[in-house]
Design a protein around this motif. Structure first.
Motif, PDB file in Angstrom:
ATOM      1  N   GLY A  60       0.821  -1.203   0.000  1.00 38.45           N
ATOM      2  CA  GLY A  60       0.000   0.000   0.000  1.00 38.45           C
ATOM      3  C   GLY A  60       0.850   1.246   0.000  1.00 38.45           C
ATOM      4  N   PRO A  61       0.219   2.392  -0.114  1.00 42.13           N
ATOM      5  CA  PRO A  61       0.956   3.644  -0.221  1.00 42.13           C
ATOM      6  C   PRO A  61       1.488   4.181   1.097  1.00 42.13           C
ATOM      7  CG  PRO A  61      -1.403   4.052  -0.360  1.00 42.13           C
ATOM      8  CD  PRO A  61      -1.227   2.561  -0.343  1.00 42.13           C
ATOM      9  N   GLY A  62       1.089   3.635   2.223  1.00 40.87           N
ATOM     10  CA  GLY A  62       1.530   4.144   3.514  1.00 40.87           C
ATOM     11  C   GLY A  62       2.963   3.744   3.851  1.00 40.87           C
ATOM     12  N   CYS A  63       3.545   4.451   4.816  1.00 35.59           N
ATOM     13  CA  CYS A  63       4.890   4.155   5.315  1.00 35.59           C
ATOM     14  C   CYS A  63       4.870   4.239   6.838  1.00 35.59           C
ATOM     15  CB  CYS A  63       5.920   5.144   4.776  1.00 35.59           C
ATOM     16  SG  CYS A  63       6.237   5.000   2.997  1.00 35.59           S
ATOM     17  N   VAL A  64       5.353   3.204   7.503  1.00 37.52           N
ATOM     18  CA  VAL A  64       5.350   3.233   8.958  1.00 37.52           C
ATOM     19  C   VAL A  64       6.314   4.276   9.507  1.00 37.52           C
ATOM     20  CG1 VAL A  64       4.653   0.814   9.103  1.00 37.52           C
ATOM     21  CG2 VAL A  64       7.076   1.388   9.194  1.00 37.52           C
ATOM     22  N   SER A  65       7.289   4.686   8.699  1.00 41.98           N
ATOM     23  CA  SER A  65       8.286   5.649   9.162  1.00 41.98           C
ATOM     24  C   SER A  65       7.857   7.103   8.979  1.00 41.98           C
ATOM     25  CB  SER A  65       9.613   5.420   8.441  1.00 41.98           C
ATOM     26  OG  SER A  65       9.476   5.610   7.034  1.00 41.98           O
ATOM     27  N   ASP A  66       6.686   7.332   8.391  1.00 35.04           N
ATOM     28  CA  ASP A  66       6.217   8.714   8.231  1.00 35.04           C
ATOM     29  C   ASP A  66       6.023   9.368   9.595  1.00 35.04           C
ATOM     30  OD1 ASP A  66       6.196   8.654   5.488  1.00 35.04           O
ATOM     31  OD2 ASP A  66       4.047   8.270   5.301  1.00 35.04           O
ATOM     32  N   ASP A  67       6.240  10.673   9.645  1.00 33.53           N
ATOM     33  CA  ASP A  67       6.006  11.449  10.861  1.00 33.53           C
ATOM     34  C   ASP A  67       4.543  11.297  11.273  1.00 33.53           C
ATOM     35  OD1 ASP A  67       5.567  13.382  12.807  1.00 33.53           O
ATOM     36  OD2 ASP A  67       6.707  14.937  11.782  1.00 33.53           O
ATOM     37  N   PRO A  68       4.268  10.803  12.486  1.00 35.29           N
ATOM     38  CA  PRO A  68       2.869  10.624  12.907  1.00 35.29           C
ATOM     39  C   PRO A  68       2.041  11.901  12.788  1.00 35.29           C
ATOM     40  CG  PRO A  68       4.345   9.552  14.453  1.00 35.29           C
ATOM     41  CD  PRO A  68       5.213  10.330  13.513  1.00 35.29           C
ATOM     42  N   ALA A  69       2.675  13.055  12.990  1.00 32.47           N
ATOM     43  CA  ALA A  69       1.934  14.315  12.928  1.00 32.47           C
ATOM     44  C   ALA A  69       1.498  14.640  11.506  1.00 32.47           C
ATOM     45  CB  ALA A  69       2.785  15.452  13.480  1.00 32.47           C
ATOM     46  N   GLU A  70       2.157  14.055  10.515  1.00 35.52           N
ATOM     47  CA  GLU A  70       1.840  14.347   9.122  1.00 35.52           C
ATOM     48  C   GLU A  70       1.226  13.168   8.386  1.00 35.52           C
ATOM     49  OE1 GLU A  70       5.405  15.769   7.321  1.00 35.52           O
ATOM     50  OE2 GLU A  70       5.634  17.464   8.711  1.00 35.52           O
ATOM     51  N   LEU A 106       6.494  -5.599  10.173  1.00 38.16           N
ATOM     52  CA  LEU A 106       7.204  -6.592  10.976  1.00 38.16           C
ATOM     53  C   LEU A 106       8.454  -5.997  11.596  1.00 38.16           C
ATOM     54  CD1 LEU A 106       7.523  -9.423  12.080  1.00 38.16           C
ATOM     55  CD2 LEU A 106       8.635 -10.083   9.933  1.00 38.16           C
ATOM     56  N   GLY A 107       9.214  -5.222  10.812  1.00 38.14           N
ATOM     57  CA  GLY A 107      10.410  -4.594  11.363  1.00 38.14           C
ATOM     58  C   GLY A 107      10.092  -3.701  12.542  1.00 38.14           C
ATOM     59  N   ALA A 108       9.053  -2.870  12.395  1.00 40.02           N
ATOM     60  CA  ALA A 108       8.673  -1.969  13.483  1.00 40.02           C
ATOM     61  C   ALA A 108       8.196  -2.748  14.698  1.00 40.02           C
ATOM     62  CB  ALA A 108       7.586  -1.013  13.005  1.00 40.02           C
ATOM     63  N   ALA A 109       7.433  -3.829  14.466  1.00 41.18           N
ATOM     64  CA  ALA A 109       6.942  -4.637  15.582  1.00 41.18           C
ATOM     65  C   ALA A 109       8.075  -5.292  16.353  1.00 41.18           C
ATOM     66  CB  ALA A 109       5.974  -5.696  15.062  1.00 41.18           C
ATOM     67  N   LEU A 110       9.181  -5.563  15.661  1.00 42.12           N
ATOM     68  CA  LEU A 110      10.339  -6.197  16.302  1.00 42.12           C
ATOM     69  C   LEU A 110      11.351  -5.184  16.828  1.00 42.12           C
ATOM     70  CD1 LEU A 110      10.906  -9.136  13.779  1.00 42.12           C
ATOM     71  CD2 LEU A 110       9.905  -9.283  16.071  1.00 42.12           C
ATOM     72  N   GLY A 111      11.045  -3.896  16.673  1.00 40.82           N
ATOM     73  CA  GLY A 111      11.921  -2.867  17.204  1.00 40.82           C
ATOM     74  C   GLY A 111      13.094  -2.496  16.327  1.00 40.82           C
ATOM     75  N   ALA A 112      13.075  -2.887  15.060  1.00 34.83           N
ATOM     76  CA  ALA A 112      14.157  -2.548  14.137  1.00 34.83           C
ATOM     77  C   ALA A 112      13.939  -1.156  13.558  1.00 34.83           C
ATOM     78  CB  ALA A 112      14.230  -3.567  13.003  1.00 34.83           C
ATOM     79  N   PRO A 113      15.018  -0.473  13.155  1.00 33.05           N
ATOM     80  CA  PRO A 113      14.846   0.828  12.505  1.00 33.05           C
ATOM     81  C   PRO A 113      14.256   0.660  11.108  1.00 33.05           C
ATOM     82  CG  PRO A 113      17.159   0.166  12.463  1.00 33.05           C
ATOM     83  CD  PRO A 113      16.442  -0.838  13.314  1.00 33.05           C
ATOM     84  N   VAL A 114      13.235   1.460  10.804  1.00 31.09           N
ATOM     85  CA  VAL A 114      12.611   1.481   9.491  1.00 31.09           C
ATOM     86  C   VAL A 114      12.624   2.925   9.013  1.00 31.09           C
ATOM     87  CG1 VAL A 114      10.525   0.992   8.159  1.00 31.09           C
ATOM     88  CG2 VAL A 114      11.106  -0.449  10.125  1.00 31.09           C
ATOM     89  N   GLY A 115      13.152   3.170   7.821  1.00 28.38           N
ATOM     90  CA  GLY A 115      13.255   4.546   7.371  1.00 28.38           C
ATOM     91  C   GLY A 115      13.421   4.666   5.875  1.00 28.38           C
ATOM     92  N   LYS A 116      13.456   5.911   5.415  1.00 32.32           N
ATOM     93  CA  LYS A 116      13.562   6.196   3.984  1.00 32.32           C
ATOM     94  C   LYS A 116      14.971   6.613   3.572  1.00 32.32           C
ATOM     95  CE  LYS A 116       8.791   7.841   3.462  1.00 32.32           C
ATOM     96  NZ  LYS A 116       8.329   8.280   4.771  1.00 32.32           N
ATOM     97  N   GLY A 117      15.885   6.636   4.506  1.00 38.92           N
ATOM     98  CA  GLY A 117      17.178   7.242   4.221  1.00 38.92           C
ATOM     99  C   GLY A 117      18.192   6.382   3.504  1.00 38.92           C
ATOM    100  N   ARG A 118      17.993   5.062   3.437  1.00 33.88           N
ATOM    101  CA  ARG A 118      19.088   4.219   2.963  1.00 33.88           C
ATOM    102  C   ARG A 118      18.720   3.237   1.855  1.00 33.88           C
ATOM    103  NH1 ARG A 118      21.944   1.418   7.906  1.00 33.88           N
ATOM    104  NH2 ARG A 118      23.542   1.093   6.302  1.00 33.88           N
ATOM    105  N   PHE A 119      17.628   2.497   1.995  1.00 34.57           N
ATOM    106  CA  PHE A 119      17.438   1.322   1.147  1.00 34.57           C
ATOM    107  C   PHE A 119      16.148   1.325   0.334  1.00 34.57           C
ATOM    108  CE2 PHE A 119      19.951  -0.568   4.833  1.00 34.57           C
ATOM    109  CZ  PHE A 119      21.167  -0.453   4.174  1.00 34.57           C
TER     110      PHE A 119
END
Length: 243
Positions: A60-70, A106-119
């Motif tokens: 889907g189009p969502g991203c778990v790493s998006d700023d919650p405020a936005e 799954l990454g977020a649920a396991l406490g791993a870093p999820v982001g848009k900066g690298r991969f």
């Protein structure tokens, strides 16, 4: 026989319907083997995971790493619904296959870093390689050690979650498939998708920031030229293992 719970996140009818049919066809699922829930249409209903053989989460189009405020309110609610299931899925090691967006979940649920900066990866085909651990996994055993898959994602898991097993890698995005426990999986690539599926999604999502809109036709031509055969076998193996 218990059905698989297929959770969909795409708010566009054409994209959601095409994705669901791809899961059914590539997974070898009969009509009575799937319980479809479109989370864009309504909050997750009360349910018991005991009623299902496993859970499959689409893209889907969502991203778990998006700023919650936005974060878009609909995407935030969908994310919360799925994240609310993860503690029970993980604690009982319930069969789970998260596809693309599901890797972030799954990454977020396991406490791993999820982001848009690298991969993050542009839409298209990518060369994937099964790791030594992956070659021993029931979903990947006997598959070619290298294969092509279709990707397109802004965010990615940036480090292997603690206790997880690294199953598939690629040069642009190292964590293409992981497993935690014995039964909980996620892929960054789309195991249900062939070129025609991605061409359809390119048309639908041409203004969602994945690519420049003027590149849509060239991207469609490129994905249609890809020979994608192995990822759907992974999906089929998941279904056959847990049905």
């Amino acid at each position: 026989m218990k059905p698989f719970l297929i959770l969909q996140l795409r708010p566009e009818d054409a994209a959601a319907d095409e994705e669901f049919q791809a899961f059914m066809a590539r997974g070898g699922l009969a009509a009575d083997q799937a319980a479809r829930v479109r989370l864009d249409e309504a909050p997750l209903p009360a349910l018991s995971l005991d009623d299902y053989a496993g859970v499959i989460v689409g893209g889907g189009p969502g991203c778990v790493s998006d700023d919650p405020a936005e974060k878009d309110p609909l995407e935030a609610r969908i994310e919360a619904d799925i994240m609310g299931l993860m503690p029970e899925i993980l604690s009982r090691d319930m069969p789970f296959l998260g596809c693309c967006y599901g890797m972030g979940i799954l990454g977020a649920a396991l406490g791993a870093p999820v982001g848009k900066g690298r991969f993050g990866e542009s839409i298209g085909g990518v060369a994937c390689e099964i790791t030594d651990a992956g070659a021993r996994d029931p979903l990947l055993r006997a598959l070619p050690s290298q294969f092509r898959a279709l990707v397109g994602h802004k965010e990615a898991v940036e480090a292997l979650p603690e206790g997880a097993v690294h199953l598939v890698a690629s040069a642009p995005c190292p964590f293409q498939m992981i497993r935690t426990g014995k039964n909980v999986y996620a892929t960054q690539f789309h195991p249900e998708a062939r070129g025609e599926n991605f061409a359809n999604r390119i048309d639908i999502y041409r203004n969602r920031g994945y690519f420049a809109p003027e590149d849509a036709d060239a991207l469609s031509d490129a994905v249609m030229a890809e020979e994608i055969t192995v990822p759907e076998k992974i999906l089929r193996n998941f279904v056959q293992r847990f049905e």
